[in-house]
Design a protein around this motif. Structure first.
Motif: not given
Length: 485
Positions: A412-437
């Motif tokens: 994301s230091s090269q391409f700013w668009v990677m920051t929102p994309l990675m934040v979105l994927v990180l939210i999914e990762s946390v949410a899937s953990f919550a759902w499996l829990l």
């Protein structure tokens, strides 16, 4: 010279033994077929261990051997490097575990599908193992294409194994979608040959311009089909009609790993993939991750939930490999480790589902409660698999996910668009953990529900495989990290 002949002979044995075993299994008396299958799966697994030992004892030096040529054109050969020797062990060893698990699962004591396993089940399972070994070790795109199609045929036979109208419809759907996807690999093979005069994967490093777009675009399209990524994902949830051991093999170790593997192999061989392919890969992986998560929220059938979870997890691997196109070694190694680690964790989760349906006659999550009290090994397996898939340390999933996030945020230091994309994927990762829990809290602890009170005992072969996979869910990341160096 001596080392190359040892590696070649071992690889040929590993590739051919399952096919020979399949022929013998098909001709064996019914009560012997399952034992013949397990024996040949064991021999093939020992072959992959010997390949790893040979590769290690010669200083992890990459080796490519051409076996079949037409004039100067390489048609088929073997490639031995840190990627192929690691992944071939996973796909063949899991084939062995599935065949052992099937010894207990496919019998008349199964409360969901009381049924003694037919010879064709074990024969097709062996063909599948052999085809996976051939695809992973192949040094040419023609070899990949041949085994790509064989795996499609095996998946059709095994998904439709129970021969109900629904299972045969699902099998045909899987065959047609993955066959449409294979057109991408045909185009890639033809373009590579026309441009470079060879089918060798190593020739991909010579590609540039339109031929490079056609080859890598074709491989990415074929990979989407096999690995059930949008827009070619529709076959995988329906493929749950297969016997559960087949679901575990298809959707954790074999069929869906074909796609990510051929994409990873193309990136590794080229070192110069057009960046547009990387952006398309990143965009589609992110969309698939979010869509897959939304689709598994309403699922009550454990196998269908795991199917959508698989689509999401494969999205992470495509994300890692697509980031690697921009030069991130960390993302590439993370993607390869993810292929290896996810195979064990997701197999464990599917076989937990199979154990519940075997003993309780259902895999509908709302009807299951108190698994740990009545079936401790299955309860522990559910817990370990859920935590591993969600990426909780110290389980193997964490060591696959962490490098992907690190590489993505670094990019994301090269391409700013990677920051929102990675934040979105990180939210999914946390949410899937919550759902499996959430489902873990509903299903595993507490007083047993009626289905679990009346549960039949779990066969020893199934219990053994669950224990092996629980151990591998902790250990596989150590193996992957040391092997990939």
């Amino acid at each position: 010279m001596e080392s190359s002949s040892f590696m070649t002979n071992t690889a040929l044995a590993t590739l051919l033994l399952p096919f020979i075993g399949a022929l013998l299994t098909a001709c064996s008396p019914k009560h012997l077929a399952k034992w013949v299958c397990s024996l040949f799966a064991l021999l093939a697994t020992l072959g992959t261990v010997l390949l790893g030992w040979g590769f290690l004892s010669h200083g992890k030096a990459d080796l490519t051997i051409s076996l079949l040529n037409y004039g100067d054109i390489a048609l088929f050969g073997f490639i031995f490097d840190r990627i192929s020797t690691l992944i071939v062990f996973a796909v063949v060893f899991l084939g062995l575990l599935v065949s052992i698990y099937s010894l207990g699962y496919l019998n008349t004591g199964n409360r969901e599908h009381p049924h003694d396993g037919e010879n064709r089940y074990y024969a097709f399972l062996l063909v599948f193992i052999g085809a996976m070994a051939g695809l992973v070790l192949s040094s040419t795109i023609l070899g990949q294409l041949l085994f790509f199609e064989i795996t499609g045929g095996c998946s059709w036979a095994l998904i439709g194994y129970y021969q109900t109208a629904k299972s045969q419809r699902s099998a045909m759907k899987a065959l047609l979608i993955t066959h449409v996807a294979s057109l991408g690999l045909f185009i890639a093979a033809a373009t590579l040959f026309i441009t470079t005069g060879t089918f060798a994967l190593s020739a991909m490093s010579q590609l540039e311009g339109t031929p490079a777009l056609l080859v890598f675009g074709g491989i990415l399209f074929a990979a989407w089909g096999k690995s059930a990524q949008l827009p070619l994902q529709a076959w995988l949830p329906d493929a749950m009609e297969a016997p559960t051991p087949v679901s575990a093999y298809l959707h954790a170790a074999s069929m869906v790993k074909v796609g990510v593997y051929i994409f990873a192999r193309a990136i590794f061989e080229s070192g110069n993939v057009p960046h547009v392919i990387g952006w398309v890969g990143i965009a589609m992986a992110t969309i698939t991750i979010v869509y897959g998560f939304m689709m598994y929220l309403p699922q009550k059938d454990m196998k269908r939930l795991l199917a959508w979870s698989t689509i999401t997890q494969l999205g992470y691997i495509f994300l890692a490999l697509s980031i690697a196109i921009f030069g991130s070694r960390e993302a590439f190694d993370g993607g390869i480790a993810y292929i290896f680690n996810h195979a064990f964790a997701k197999s464990l989760f599917f076989l937990v589902a199979g154990s519940l349906s075997y003993c309780c006659g259902t895999r509908m999550l709302p009807r299951l409660r108190g698994v740990l009290h009545k079936m401790p090994v299955v309860g522990i397996g559910f817990c370990v698999a859920a935590l591993a898939i969600a990426g909780v340390p110290p389980l193997n999933g964490f060591f696959s996910k962490f490098p992907i996030f690190a590489a993505g945020f670094e990019m994301s230091s090269q391409f700013w668009v990677m920051t929102p994309l990675m934040v979105l994927v990180l939210i999914e990762s946390v949410a899937s953990f919550a759902w499996l829990l959430y489902w873990f809290g509903r299903v595993v602890p507490g007083e047993p529900s009626e289905e679990l009170v009346q549960a039949s005992p779990l066969p020893n072969s199934m219990r053994l495989v669950l224990l092996v996979l629980i151990v591998m869910s902790f250990c596989s990341s150590v193996i992957a990290v040391n092997w990939l160096g």
